[in-house]
Design an enzyme around this catalytic site. Structure first.
Site, short mmCIF file in Angstrom:
data_model
loop_
_atom_site.label_atom_id
_atom_site.label_comp_id
_atom_site.label_asym_id
_atom_site.label_seq_id
_atom_site.Cartn_x
_atom_site.Cartn_y
_atom_site.Cartn_z
N GLU A 23 87.05 64.67 79.19
CA GLU A 23 85.64 64.90 78.86
C GLU A 23 85.03 63.59 78.37
OE1 GLU A 23 84.72 68.29 76.37
OE2 GLU A 23 82.75 67.49 75.86
N ARG A 80 83.36 73.19 65.92
CA ARG A 80 83.87 74.42 66.55
C ARG A 80 84.98 75.05 65.70
NH1 ARG A 80 83.22 77.38 71.38
NH2 ARG A 80 81.83 76.01 72.50
N GLU A 140 88.67 78.54 78.53
CA GLU A 140 89.37 78.25 77.28
C GLU A 140 89.87 79.47 76.50
OE1 GLU A 140 85.82 75.82 76.32
OE2 GLU A 140 87.26 74.55 75.27
#
Ligand code: MTE
Ligand code: HPA
Ligand code: MOS
Length: 750
Positions: free
Chosen positions: A226, A304, A706
């Site tokens: 990413e 997160r 995920e």
């Protein structure tokens, strides 16, 4: 529909970075990296390397025409080290040579003198020394401090989880070709083509439009590409700009393992308070994220962790704080789950701790606290379309949990040297980039004159099947055969300003942008047909490539219609955009509605531990998963299986090891063990939860990439239960991974 890549993959015809034919004159780039984790560079002698025949030149920070800076969120990461090094494996120079072997030979001839500085590898030590990447953040709901007095039971402890190597089969790499007028064409194995383009433009000092990034597909990314595909892309581009030759940089496995960041290890403290009825009424946690030497994506990942700190449970009083701790490790980065698993593991540990002390099964606590519609997350989003209880009860019913528990109990009574353990693991995972501005996408559709269709989106195919899903979206709207549709490479000149392929949201975002192409195109085609057939547009339908008028077959088929539309000068191209509605988040108060929706599910894990050897086998994992209405059950089941096994690997066998000098010891496949076919569960059963699906999911088919990784967390607790069954003196510990070595110690602990 089958995955469009299956045939190419099994025939070895699919194109990866290393399959791109190289142009004559291509130079090969090999990175010279720091042998020390922290220090001042006193001297580097490149002369011997430079003089090796075949070495073209050696590029260092001094050659960077503009900014020597690649930090994505914070500008805290140089492309090449300047006066100091901050981790073993930090890039210092790029050697360009006629062949890779010459460049690698040259690397050994570089002499470097480093004055060593103190090395920190532990996040708690970093916090004590005030080495934080950025200030801590706290999510709060209710009032924990006022609630402790009301708790019947309070338990406190620590829970640590280790990092995880991505081990994508295709290592990091990029290939840059200089074009006319200073333009560069860059093939990159990246999840974030725009990140590579933008960063390369910044470093090279040229506008973004001079760099075209193209991605065919990745041999896996798992979050590791990413942000961390960017340096190699930038180096290749810089090499091409300076040397005026094509430059290829493709890391060898050990270089990749040493130089790149991994899943963040976390060290955490928890305090959980329960009522007499086993309701969790207060929960506090402090997370110490081991960020490594630069920010990379750590701020978003830490966020997160906080978003998922209570997993699937409603807790009315929550106070969770996270610290991003600066250490001398390679900057850790995105990895499937993106900090969520690290947060969820800690509350599961707290529940296991409480259950152990109360001498009850953890399920009793888990079950009593699952989210219901109308409950509130600690960050203010109100729970709606909750599937926590439904997936929990479905898993119990479909797989006869009570009978399974009885079997385990009987087995443990009858066997001395083998013990079984069982656990339940509910999951609840938010879908959307937590950073609201990233939640938009574009797609470009061309219908060619012969009726064939070309689709470009911002989505990157990395094995998760997004390209197949994109073909399905278009085929379902146009009602034509999927073999008429081609999925183009992901390319920044066709689809610009893309968010990375990440957050499991790629099919949702790009698929909905694609719908916003196909629907207006279809409307124009229907208008063309209705004019020709002298009927109203609403009477026109296309089915299997044939045009129907009021359900009657006409002589028009797709090809004729397209040709006609073209001659009528109808535009056969669309460029669609989609931005997720409703979502928002206010960081100043840490409240909002950051997620389009949540994905739920529950897994039962059953393990057998060999109590003489400390080894274990997973007999079965039984899952009820909330797919919404799956648009491709083959792909989605594959994602659940892959993520589950990856999660089990993280929790049980993948042991990342750095020594106190910050050197990676688990630096090859001989010392870093990931699950193979023998260590995968003997059986994986996946049942789909029957639901309506969610409006904000593409074709009501929920994101799947995920969330199922977190079923793997159950593996830790299943093993722990088996160890407990063997050794009544075993004291619960939360220190993942639960390797056979730790199991053995636990079995014989006094
Ligand atoms: N599946 C395969 N085969 N290979 C991968 O690299 N990456 C995972 C997941 N599934 C990955 C994968 C990660 S980390 C994410 S975020 C999602 O796929 C991204 O793709 P999606 O948004 O299309 O689900
Ligand atoms: N997930 C994955 N990648 C991201 C996110 C996220 O929530 N936010 C920024 N990059
Ligand atoms: Mo996935 S960790 O969001 O690339």
């Amino acid at each position: 529909m089958k995955n469009i890549d299956s045939k190419g993959h099994v025939r070895g015809e699919s194109i990866y970075l290393d399959d791109i034919p190289v142009i004559t004159g291509t130079l090969y780039g090999v990175v010279f990296d720091s042998p020390k984790a922290h220090g001042k560079i006193k001297n580097i002698d490149y002369s011997k390397a430079q003089n090796l025949p075949g070495v073209e030149r050696i590029i260092t920070y001094k050659d960077v025409p503009s900014e020597n800076q690649i930090g994505g969120i914070f500008p805290d990461e140089p492309l090449f080290a300047e006066d100091e090094v901050h981790f073993c494996g930090q890039p210092i120079a790029l050697i360009l040579a006629e062949s890779e072997s010459i460049a690698r030979k040259a690397r050994k001839l570089i002499e470097i003198e480093i004055e060593e500085l103190p090395v920190i590898v532990d996040p708690r030590e970093a916090r004590e020394k005030d080495q934080l990447i950025f200030p801590p953040r706290t999510f709060n709901l209710g009032d924990t401090s006022a609630t402790w007095n009301d708790c019947e039971y309070i338990f406190e402890g620590v829970a640590d989880s280790n990092g995880q190597e991505h081990l994508y089969i295709e290592t990091q790499g990029a290939y840059a070709v200089p074009m006319e007028n200073g333009h560069i064409r860059l093939s990159s194995s990246t999840q974030g083509p725009t990140a590579v383009q933008k960063t390369a433009a910044k470093v090279l000092g040229i506008p973004m439009h001079k760099i075209e990034v193209d991605v065919v597909r990745l041999g896996g990314g798992f979050g590791g590409k990413e942000d961390q595909a960017t340096p190699w892309g930038v180096m290749a581009a810089l090499g091409a700009q300076i040397a005026k030759n094509p430059v290829k940089v493709a890391l060898h496995r050990m270089d990749d393992m040493r130089m790149t960041g991994k899943r963040h290890p976390y060290k955490s403290d928890y305090k959980i308070g329960l009522s007499k009825e086993l309701k969790i009424i207060a929960y506090e946690a402090t997370f110490h994220q081991n960020a490594g030497a630069a920010a990379d994506l750590s701020p978003a990942i830490m966020e997160r962790t906080l978003f998922h700190a209570t997993n699937s449970y409603f807790v009315p009083n929550v106070n969770v704080t996270a610290y991003s701790c600066k250490t001398n490790l390679p900057p850790n980065t995105a990895f499937r789950g993106f900090g969520g698993p690290q947060g969820m593991y800690v509350i599961e540990a707290a529940i296991a701790h409480a259950a152990n002390e109360l001498n009850i099964s953890p399920h009793k606590i888990q079950e009593k606290n699952l989210f219901k519609n109308g409950d509130e997350f600690s960050f203010g989003q109100v729970v709606d379309q909750a599937q926590a209880e439904s997936s929990w009860s479905a898993v119990k019913d479909k797989f006869a949990l009570e009978a399974l528990e009885k079997e385990v109990k009987t087995f443990n009574q009858e066997n001395k040297h083998f013990k079984k353990g069982l656990s339940l693991m509910p999951i609840c995972f938010g879908i959307s980039f937590t950073n609201t501005p990233m939640n938009h996408a574009r797609a470009l559709v061309h219908i060619y004159q012969d009726g064939s269709v070309g689709i470009s989106t911002g989505a990157v195919e990395m094995g998760q099947g997004v390209n197949t899903k994109m073909v399905q979206v278009a085929a379902d709207i146009f009602k034509i055969n999927t073999d008429k549709i081609k999925l183009e490479t992901t390319n920044t000149t066709r689809v610009a300003n893309t968010s990375p392929t990440a957050a499991s949201a790629t099919a949702d975002l790009n698929g909905k942008a694609l719908e916003n192409d196909c629907n207006p195109l279809l409307k124009r085609l229907k208008e063309t047909a209705s004019k020709h057939l002298d009927t109203v547009t609403s009477a026109i339908n296309i089915r299997e490539g044939i045009v129907y008028d009021n359900d009657e077959k006409t002589d028009l088929n797709w090809e004729k219609l397209i040709e006609m539309a073209f001659l009528e000068r109808v535009c056969l191209t669309e460029n669609g955009h989609y931005a997720t509605p409703l979502i928002h988040f206010d960081k100043t108060i840490e409240k909002g509605h950051p997620f389009a929706y949540h994905v739920y599910g529950t897994a039962i894990s059953i393990v057998t531990v060999d109590c003489i050897r400390g080894t274990y086998e997973f007999d079965a994992i039984k899952i009820v998963h909330d797919f919404g209405k799956s648009m491709n059950t083959a792909i989605d089941n594959g994602q659940v299986e892959g993520a589950l096994v990856q999660g089990i690997g993280w929790m049980t066998m993948e042991e990342l090891l750095y020594n106190d000098d910050g050197k990676l010891l688990s630096n090859a496949l001989s010392t870093y063990k990931i699950p193979d076919i023998y260590s995968a569960p003997k059986s994986i059963e996946i049942e789909a939860l029957t639901t309506e699906g969610h409006e904000l999911a593409i074709k009501k088919s929920k994101a799947v990439g995920e969330p199922p990784l977190m079923y793997g967390i159950g593996a830790y607790f299943a093993i722990q239960n088996a160890v407990k069954a063997f050794n009544p003196n075993y004291k619960l510990k939360f220190d993942a991974p639960f390797t056979p070595e730790k199991v053995l110690m636990g079995l014989y602990e006094r």
